[in-house]
Design a protein around this motif. Structure first.
Motif, PDB file in Angstrom:
ATOM      1  N   PHE A   1      54.279 -13.488  27.390  1.00  0.00           N
ATOM      2  CA  PHE A   1      53.031 -13.799  26.690  1.00  0.00           C
ATOM      3  C   PHE A   1      52.119 -12.568  26.647  1.00  0.00           C
ATOM      4  N   LEU A   2      51.991 -11.875  27.770  1.00  0.00           N
ATOM      5  CA  LEU A   2      51.161 -10.664  27.810  1.00  0.00           C
ATOM      6  C   LEU A   2      51.711  -9.594  26.868  1.00  0.00           C
ATOM      7  N   LYS A   3      53.025  -9.476  26.822  1.00  0.00           N
ATOM      8  CA  LYS A   3      53.652  -8.524  25.904  1.00  0.00           C
ATOM      9  C   LYS A   3      53.296  -8.879  24.464  1.00  0.00           C
ATOM     10  N   GLN A   4      53.351 -10.164  24.161  1.00  0.00           N
ATOM     11  CA  GLN A   4      53.036 -10.632  22.816  1.00  0.00           C
ATOM     12  C   GLN A   4      51.570 -10.378  22.463  1.00  0.00           C
ATOM     13  N   ILE A   5      50.670 -10.659  23.424  1.00  0.00           N
ATOM     14  CA  ILE A   5      49.237 -10.441  23.212  1.00  0.00           C
ATOM     15  C   ILE A   5      48.950  -8.970  22.911  1.00  0.00           C
ATOM     16  N   SER A   6      49.584  -8.084  23.651  1.00  0.00           N
ATOM     17  CA  SER A   6      49.384  -6.644  23.452  1.00  0.00           C
ATOM     18  C   SER A   6      49.807  -6.226  22.048  1.00  0.00           C
ATOM     19  N   GLU A   7      50.931  -6.777  21.576  1.00  0.00           N
ATOM     20  CA  GLU A   7      51.455  -6.405  20.266  1.00  0.00           C
ATOM     21  C   GLU A   7      50.637  -7.028  19.134  1.00  0.00           C
ATOM     22  N   VAL A   8      50.272  -8.309  19.271  1.00  0.00           N
ATOM     23  CA  VAL A   8      49.554  -9.013  18.203  1.00  0.00           C
ATOM     24  C   VAL A   8      48.154  -8.451  18.008  1.00  0.00           C
ATOM     25  N   PHE A   9      47.437  -8.214  19.128  1.00  0.00           N
ATOM     26  CA  PHE A   9      46.051  -7.743  19.039  1.00  0.00           C
ATOM     27  C   PHE A   9      45.917  -6.226  19.117  1.00  0.00           C
ATOM     28  N   HIS A  10      47.047  -5.519  19.222  1.00  0.00           N
ATOM     29  CA  HIS A  10      47.044  -4.049  19.283  1.00  0.00           C
ATOM     30  C   HIS A  10      46.097  -3.566  20.388  1.00  0.00           C
ATOM     31  N   ARG A  11      46.229  -4.207  21.549  1.00  0.00           N
ATOM     32  CA  ARG A  11      45.338  -3.878  22.659  1.00  0.00           C
ATOM     33  C   ARG A  11      46.170  -3.455  23.882  1.00  0.00           C
ATOM     34  N   GLN A  12      45.831  -2.325  24.440  1.00  0.00           N
ATOM     35  CA  GLN A  12      46.533  -1.855  25.631  1.00  0.00           C
ATOM     36  C   GLN A  12      46.186  -2.747  26.822  1.00  0.00           C
ATOM     37  N   ILE A  13      47.164  -3.005  27.651  1.00  0.00           N
ATOM     38  CA  ILE A  13      46.947  -3.785  28.871  1.00  0.00           C
ATOM     39  C   ILE A  13      47.199  -2.893  30.080  1.00  0.00           C
ATOM     40  N   ILE A  14      46.189  -2.795  30.935  1.00  0.00           N
ATOM     41  CA  ILE A  14      46.320  -2.072  32.204  1.00  0.00           C
ATOM     42  C   ILE A  14      46.295  -3.126  33.300  1.00  0.00           C
ATOM     43  N   MET A  15      47.345  -3.191  34.090  1.00  0.00           N
ATOM     44  CA  MET A  15      47.506  -4.313  35.008  1.00  0.00           C
ATOM     45  C   MET A  15      47.914  -3.854  36.409  1.00  0.00           C
ATOM     46  N   ILE A  16      47.288  -4.473  37.401  1.00  0.00           N
ATOM     47  CA  ILE A  16      47.693  -4.279  38.799  1.00  0.00           C
ATOM     48  C   ILE A  16      48.462  -5.520  39.220  1.00  0.00           C
ATOM     49  N   THR A  17      49.662  -5.344  39.721  1.00  0.00           N
ATOM     50  CA  THR A  17      50.459  -6.510  40.094  1.00  0.00           C
ATOM     51  C   THR A  17      51.485  -6.158  41.169  1.00  0.00           C
ATOM     52  N   HIS A  18      51.847  -7.187  41.940  1.00  0.00           N
ATOM     53  CA  HIS A  18      52.949  -7.060  42.892  1.00  0.00           C
ATOM     54  C   HIS A  18      54.201  -7.762  42.352  1.00  0.00           C
ATOM     55  N   ASN A  19      54.077  -8.370  41.164  1.00  0.00           N
ATOM     56  CA  ASN A  19      55.162  -9.188  40.647  1.00  0.00           C
ATOM     57  C   ASN A  19      56.144  -8.352  39.826  1.00  0.00           C
ATOM     58  N   GLN A  20      57.406  -8.500  40.119  1.00  0.00           N
ATOM     59  CA  GLN A  20      58.442  -7.699  39.464  1.00  0.00           C
ATOM     60  C   GLN A  20      58.522  -8.007  37.969  1.00  0.00           C
ATOM     61  N   TYR A  21      58.466  -9.304  37.615  1.00  0.00           N
ATOM     62  CA  TYR A  21      58.566  -9.679  36.203  1.00  0.00           C
ATOM     63  C   TYR A  21      57.447  -9.028  35.382  1.00  0.00           C
ATOM     64  N   LEU A  22      56.232  -9.043  35.935  1.00  0.00           N
ATOM     65  CA  LEU A  22      55.098  -8.480  35.205  1.00  0.00           C
ATOM     66  C   LEU A  22      55.198  -6.955  35.099  1.00  0.00           C
ATOM     67  N   SER A  23      55.711  -6.324  36.150  1.00  0.00           N
ATOM     68  CA  SER A  23      55.836  -4.860  36.109  1.00  0.00           C
ATOM     69  C   SER A  23      56.930  -4.415  35.142  1.00  0.00           C
ATOM     70  N   GLU A  24      57.920  -5.264  34.920  1.00  0.00           N
ATOM     71  CA  GLU A  24      59.046  -4.882  34.063  1.00  0.00           C
ATOM     72  C   GLU A  24      58.692  -4.862  32.575  1.00  0.00           C
ATOM     73  N   ILE A  25      57.599  -5.533  32.189  1.00  0.00           N
ATOM     74  CA  ILE A  25      57.241  -5.540  30.764  1.00  0.00           C
ATOM     75  C   ILE A  25      56.496  -4.274  30.357  1.00  0.00           C
ATOM     76  N   ALA A  26      56.075  -3.498  31.338  1.00  0.00           N
ATOM     77  CA  ALA A  26      55.240  -2.329  31.043  1.00  0.00           C
ATOM     78  C   ALA A  26      56.040  -1.221  30.362  1.00  0.00           C
ATOM     79  N   ASP A  27      55.354  -0.496  29.470  1.00  0.00           N
ATOM     80  CA  ASP A  27      55.963   0.700  28.885  1.00  0.00           C
ATOM     81  C   ASP A  27      55.980   1.832  29.906  1.00  0.00           C
ATOM     82  N   LEU A  28      54.992   1.818  30.790  1.00  0.00           N
ATOM     83  CA  LEU A  28      54.922   2.816  31.848  1.00  0.00           C
ATOM     84  C   LEU A  28      54.348   2.150  33.095  1.00  0.00           C
ATOM     85  N   ALA A  29      55.019   2.297  34.225  1.00  0.00           N
ATOM     86  CA  ALA A  29      54.571   1.657  35.460  1.00  0.00           C
ATOM     87  C   ALA A  29      54.555   2.665  36.600  1.00  0.00           C
ATOM     88  N   TYR A  30      53.578   2.498  37.488  1.00  0.00           N
ATOM     89  CA  TYR A  30      53.466   3.353  38.666  1.00  0.00           C
ATOM     90  C   TYR A  30      53.509   2.484  39.911  1.00  0.00           C
TER      91      TYR A  30
END
Length: 221
Positions: free
Chosen positions: A176-205
């Motif tokens: 859903f977050l991936k879809q929101i980023s694409e539909v609204f052309h808005r960058q998402i900066i996210m802090i998370t410990h969850n593997q699924y959420l980190s895997e959707i990122a174009d770049l993760a640290y």
């Protein structure tokens, strides 16, 4: 006399065993109470966050004109409903009921659950489990940002979104977050410990604490 001492020792040992058992039981009860307290504190924090988010939406609706208010209401309902259905399935809806109180617009928020063609209306914080409160709060934040011009085209910054969403649904939140980023052309900066959420990122640290210092490395899931 030795027999008498042995008897005393025997009784003391029994008393000690009974006392040790009582202490173990009390310790177990204490640990359970502490765990329950921690859960309740976390639950209270979650509900307070939801209340804060709902209050932002309420203020937004109060400040809008009647026509704009209806447009914003429909937009928020649509986005939050879409989010709920994307994550949990098609049997959930989000509704806002507007009313006038002392000349001011007031809003009440509800989750509609559909069971065997029957609709059950509840407050968001009373809805079923699975992290539904977290998902509503996330969707409302996005809806408020998209419904106002004050946020501009800046990034959407999220700190542990959907923290309480169960593993059964967390992959849906990620998509859903991936879809929101694409539909609204808005960058998402996210802090998370969850593997699924980190895997959707174009770049993760990855940030790790080593010897008292934070070590940042590029994360490739």
């Amino acid at each position: 006399m030795p027999d008498q001492y042995e008897k005393i020792v025997e009784e003391l040992e029994k008393d000690y065993e009974a006392f040790a058992l009582k202490c173990a039981m009390k310790k177990s009860m204490k640990q359970k109470l502490e765990k329950d307290l921690g859960g309740k504190i976390e639950e209270l924090h979650k509900v307070n966050c939801m209340i804060d988010t709902l209050e932002q939406v309420r203020i937004l609706l109060q400040r809008a004109s009647e026509y704009a208010r209806e447009q914003i209401k429909q937009q928020i309902e649509m986005l939050v409903t879409h989010c709920l259905q994307f994550v949990f399935g098609p049997y959930l809806e989000f509704k806002i009921e507007l009313s006038e109180i002392r000349g001011k617009a007031d809003a009440e928020f509800y989750v509609i659950s559909i069971f065997d063609n029957m609709k059950v209306k509840t407050k968001p914080q009373d809805a079923r489990g699975g992290g539904i409160v977290d998902v509503i709060a996330l969707a409302l934040r996005i809806a408020v940002i998209q419904s106002t011009s004050s946020y501009g085209d800046g990034p959407l910054i999220l700190d542990e979104p959907a923290k309480h969403v169960s593993s059964e649904y967390i992959a849906n939140v990620a998509q859903f977050l991936k879809q929101i980023s694409e539909v609204f052309h808005r960058q998402i900066i996210m802090i998370t410990h969850n593997q699924y959420l980190s895997e959707i990122a174009d770049l993760a640290y990855r940030v790790e604490l080593k010897d008292g210092s934070s070590v940042v490395t590029v994360y490739n899931p």
